[in-house]
Design a protein around this motif. Structure first.
Motif, PDB file in Angstrom:
ATOM      1  N   UNK A  44       1.690 -13.233  -1.263  1.00 54.35           N
ATOM      2  CA  UNK A  44       1.132 -13.884  -0.264  1.00 54.35           C
ATOM      3  C   UNK A  44       0.339 -13.016   0.737  1.00 54.35           C
ATOM      4  N   UNK A  45       0.096 -11.714   0.732  1.00 52.19           N
ATOM      5  CA  UNK A  45      -0.415 -10.797   1.359  1.00 52.19           C
ATOM      6  C   UNK A  45      -1.278  -9.816   0.559  1.00 52.19           C
ATOM      7  N   UNK A  46      -2.582  -9.975   0.592  1.00 54.09           N
ATOM      8  CA  UNK A  46      -3.392  -8.903   0.165  1.00 54.09           C
ATOM      9  C   UNK A  46      -3.354  -7.570   0.986  1.00 54.09           C
ATOM     10  N   UNK A  47      -3.176  -7.494   2.124  1.00 52.30           N
ATOM     11  CA  UNK A  47      -2.822  -6.291   2.899  1.00 52.30           C
ATOM     12  C   UNK A  47      -1.569  -5.670   2.266  1.00 52.30           C
ATOM     13  N   UNK A  48      -0.348  -6.371   2.067  1.00 52.87           N
ATOM     14  CA  UNK A  48       0.707  -5.676   1.530  1.00 52.87           C
ATOM     15  C   UNK A  48       0.382  -4.838   0.144  1.00 52.87           C
ATOM     16  N   UNK A  49      -0.330  -5.670  -0.684  1.00 50.72           N
ATOM     17  CA  UNK A  49      -0.746  -5.162  -1.789  1.00 50.72           C
ATOM     18  C   UNK A  49      -1.697  -3.976  -1.726  1.00 50.72           C
ATOM     19  N   UNK A  50      -2.669  -3.935  -0.788  1.00 50.48           N
ATOM     20  CA  UNK A  50      -3.629  -2.839  -0.391  1.00 50.48           C
ATOM     21  C   UNK A  50      -2.459  -1.652   0.109  1.00 50.48           C
TER      22      UNK A  50
ATOM     23  N   UNK B 251      -7.550  -9.880  -5.057  1.00 46.67           N
ATOM     24  CA  UNK B 251      -8.776  -9.426  -3.914  1.00 46.67           C
ATOM     25  C   UNK B 251      -9.177  -7.987  -4.399  1.00 46.67           C
ATOM     26  N   UNK B 252     -10.607  -7.850  -4.386  1.00 48.53           N
ATOM     27  CA  UNK B 252     -11.317  -6.709  -4.669  1.00 48.53           C
ATOM     28  C   UNK B 252     -10.920  -5.512  -3.947  1.00 48.53           C
ATOM     29  N   UNK B 253     -10.651  -5.603  -2.925  1.00 46.83           N
ATOM     30  CA  UNK B 253     -10.253  -4.809  -1.987  1.00 46.83           C
ATOM     31  C   UNK B 253      -9.011  -3.831  -2.589  1.00 46.83           C
ATOM     32  N   UNK B 254      -8.276  -4.699  -3.046  1.00 47.16           N
ATOM     33  CA  UNK B 254      -6.738  -4.198  -3.609  1.00 47.16           C
ATOM     34  C   UNK B 254      -7.362  -3.526  -5.009  1.00 47.16           C
TER      35      UNK B 254
ATOM     36  N   UNK C 112      -9.782  -2.141  -5.865  1.00 47.55           N
ATOM     37  CA  UNK C 112     -10.600  -0.941  -5.575  1.00 47.55           C
ATOM     38  C   UNK C 112      -9.684   0.246  -5.138  1.00 47.55           C
TER      39      UNK C 112
ATOM     40  N   UNK D 281     -14.549  -8.118 -11.793  1.00 50.28           N
ATOM     41  CA  UNK D 281     -15.344  -7.927 -10.530  1.00 50.28           C
ATOM     42  C   UNK D 281     -16.464  -6.975 -10.428  1.00 50.28           C
TER      43      UNK D 281
ATOM     44  N   UNK E  64     -17.961  -5.305  -7.969  1.00 45.80           N
ATOM     45  CA  UNK E  64     -17.680  -4.098  -7.341  1.00 45.80           C
ATOM     46  C   UNK E  64     -17.006  -3.153  -8.144  1.00 45.80           C
TER      47      UNK E  64
ATOM     48  N   UNK F  65       0.402 -19.368   4.552  1.00 44.26           N
ATOM     49  CA  UNK F  65      -0.865 -18.994   4.125  1.00 44.26           C
ATOM     50  C   UNK F  65      -2.149 -20.094   4.047  1.00 44.26           C
TER      51      UNK F  65
ATOM     52  N   UNK G  22      -3.330 -11.793   9.627  1.00 50.79           N
ATOM     53  CA  UNK G  22      -3.896 -11.092   8.548  1.00 50.79           C
ATOM     54  C   UNK G  22      -5.274 -11.942   8.029  1.00 50.79           C
TER      55      UNK G  22
ATOM     56  N   UNK H  49      -8.238 -12.294   4.961  1.00 50.78           N
ATOM     57  CA  UNK H  49      -8.703 -12.093   3.740  1.00 50.78           C
ATOM     58  C   UNK H  49      -9.862 -12.473   3.456  1.00 50.78           C
TER      59      UNK H  49
ATOM     60  N   UNK I 197      -3.956  -6.996   9.720  1.00 53.94           N
ATOM     61  CA  UNK I 197      -4.651  -6.119   8.526  1.00 53.94           C
ATOM     62  C   UNK I 197      -5.693  -7.218   8.006  1.00 53.94           C
TER      63      UNK I 197
ATOM     64  N   UNK J 135      -8.790  -7.634   4.687  1.00 58.77           N
ATOM     65  CA  UNK J 135      -9.541  -7.072   3.285  1.00 58.77           C
ATOM     66  C   UNK J 135     -10.787  -7.914   3.475  1.00 58.77           C
TER      67      UNK J 135
ATOM     68  N   UNK K 179      -3.603  -2.308   6.776  1.00 53.37           N
ATOM     69  CA  UNK K 179      -4.757  -1.506   6.368  1.00 53.37           C
ATOM     70  C   UNK K 179      -6.037  -2.477   6.725  1.00 53.37           C
TER      71      UNK K 179
ATOM     72  N   UNK L 118      -9.643  -2.733   5.069  1.00 50.97           N
ATOM     73  CA  UNK L 118     -10.574  -2.421   4.022  1.00 50.97           C
ATOM     74  C   UNK L 118     -11.848  -3.525   4.128  1.00 50.97           C
TER      75      UNK L 118
ATOM     76  N   UNK M  81     -21.428  -4.827  -1.609  1.00 52.61           N
ATOM     77  CA  UNK M  81     -22.163  -4.169  -2.744  1.00 52.61           C
ATOM     78  C   UNK M  81     -23.752  -3.975  -1.912  1.00 52.61           C
TER      79      UNK M  81
END
Lengths: 257, 258
Positions: free
Chosen positions: A141-147, A176-179, A181, A209, A211, B33, B138, B140, B156, B158, B177, B179, B183
């Protein structure tokens, strides 16, 4: 031969406990040596007297006194036994040696136990951290958690196979790309480990991806990983990919060649 | 007579307000979400309520006289179930929102309660930018062409774009975080000067510019040496704190004092 030695031989001779050779030796001495013969006579009289005395019951008063002294001795025996050493210097040296040995052993045991406890606590903490960050990396559910999970992984000093597997999966599958990376950064920290290197090489062919592709190519080229040259050729000529990805692959080929 | 005139005027005014009110669509949701896909013109705002509110605005350039009286349909089977040109589908804890039209579509303001995670994805070349204003939840973001404007956000977050620029004005409190990567576009971030952060800034073909007001302790990797030729600048500002990653492969990174 000393008188004491003759005593034991003569006693055994009287008791008829000698071997034939010793008996011969004693008999020869009795014939030739007056002193031995006199000694023999005395011993024989004593032994005969002892045999004639037999067993006698001690008087009741003596028995009571004996028993009282025996009890005293038993009580005294229950006290700690002491080893007396003379002169005093030895005692002091022994005391110091005991203190040093005892203290050293105690310190070693205590230190060992403390280190063991610290090690176990560290292992528990590390396992808990790994479990926590793996749960974070798998959070749908959360990209921030994964990040955040990948960021925690980046701060770890070592990674076990489970963590490497989760990070490699995150690098390829995270939406998510950020995760991805951040997972790549974390894996890059352990790139000297063989499983990580293999995971990075494998990820190059499956990554979609742009990036992450660029960052992955740069990382593998920095690692001087020449086995990716064939894959870089494929990427540099793939019309489906962004020009920037193809350019990075081309630059990578030049740097590795 | 005067009274009748006044009533008449008020009636006209009320009717005008009613007619002029932009169409809205609401979904009761305070957690979960919100997944927005391919909305070309969208602004996200925060709301203290428990509903996600979609408001569509008329865009004169968007009116196709030939399509008057007709209904827009989508090849992917989407249905306008909101009356404002959007498909809103609730799947458990996730609300999926897509627009039916590919090239244009309504300009939409979406008000989001702070417990709802916002996920915005845009890949087509028909969008220009997406804006987030005073968002407390949050975020994304993933775009291919659109710029991303973040105004008074706290994280947070991303954020990623391939061709777009990213402008970010961080709020007073920041949640880790953060982020932000692009590119081709630049990454321009304004931080409150008292922000305590662990910064990771990375560019391959661009430059990194930092406001001198930020006293950055640059991480030293090779013994006591600082690798100035490196593409990465890692360091702490105000002793470190939230994790902030800024990256632009082909463009510049700007870190400013708010």
């Amino acid at each position: 031969m000393e008188t004491n030695d003759w005593d034991s031989l003569l006693i055994d001779y009287i008791d008829q406990n000698l071997s034939a050779a010793d008996r011969g030796k004693v008999e020869q001495a009795l014939r030739s040596d007056n002193a031995v013969r006199m000694q023999y006579e005395q011993l024989r009289e004593i032994l005969q007297a002892m045999e004639q005395v037999g067993e006698q019951e001690p008087p009741a008063r003596m028995t009571t006194s004996f028993n009282a002294r025996l009890q005293e001795e038993i009580r005294a025996a229950k006290q700690p036994r002491t080893i007396s050493l003379t002169p005093t210097v030895y005692r002091v040296a022994a005391a110091i040696a005991l203190l040093v040995l005892g203290g050293g052993a105690g310190y070693w045991i205590s230190r060992h136990q403390q280190q063991q406890a610290e090690l176990e606590a560290m292992q528990r903490e590390m396992k808990a951290t790994q479990e926590m960050l793996m749960a974070m990396l798998d959070n749908d559910l959360s990209a921030s958690q994964r990040l955040q999970g990948a960021t925690v992984a980046l701060r770890m000093d070592r990674a076990d196979n489970d963590l490497i597997t989760v990070l490699a999966r995150t690098l390829t599958d995270a939406p998510t790309t950020n995760v991805r990376l951040a997972a790549l950064d974390a894996l890059g920290k352990f790139s000297h480990e063989r499983p990580v290197r293999q995971a990075l090489i494998k990820a190059l062919s499956t990554q979609n991806d742009p990036l992450v592709q660029i960052a992955l190519i740069r990382m593998l080229v920095d690692m001087k990983e020449k086995t990716i040259l064939k894959e870089l050729h494929r990427i540099s000529t793939d019309e489906q990919l962004l020009n920037e990805v193809k350019d990075e692959a081309h630059a990578g080929i030049l740097r590795l060649s | 007579m005067k009274k009748i005139h006044l009533t008449f005027l008020l009636g006209i005014l009320f009717a005008h307000v009613l007619l002029a009110q932009n169409p809205e669509y609401k979904v009761a949701k305070s957690t979960g979400r919100l997944e927005i896909k391919e909305l070309n013109k969208v602004v996200f705002e925060s709301t203290p309520g428990n509903e996600i509110i979609f408001t569509a605005f008329k865009d004169d350039g968007d009116v196709d006289e030939r399509a008057r009286g007709l209904r827009s349909i989508s090849a992917s089977g989407l249905e306008d179930n909101t009356g404002i040109g959007l498909s809103v589908v609730e799947k458990g804890n996730i609300i999926e929102v897509q627009q039916l039209r590919k090239t244009e579509g309504p300009a939409v303001v979406i008000k989001v309660p702070k417990g709802v995670v916002i996920s915005y994805t845009h890949t087509s070349p028909y969008g220009k930018e997406v804006q987030f204003k005073y968002i407390e939840s949050e975020i994304e973001v993933s775009t291919v062409h659109s710029d991303v404007i973040l105004n008074s956000v706290k994280g947070p977050m991303t954020v990623k774009t391939v061709h777009g620029d990213i402008e970010c004005l961080m709020g007073q409190t920041i949640t880790s975080p953060v982020s932000i990567v692009s590119v081709h576009g630049h990454v321009d971030v304004n931080l409150p000067p008292a922000t305590k952060a662990n910064m990771k800034m990375k560019t391959v073909y661009g430059e990194i510019f930092v406001d001198p007001a930020f006293k950055m302790e640059v991480e030293r990797t090779n013994g006591d040496m600082v690798a100035y030729s490196s593409n990465d600048v890692n360091g702490k500002i105000n002793g470190g704190g939230v994790d902030i990653t800024l990256s632009s492969t082909h463009n510049n990174i700007y870190l400013r004092k708010r």
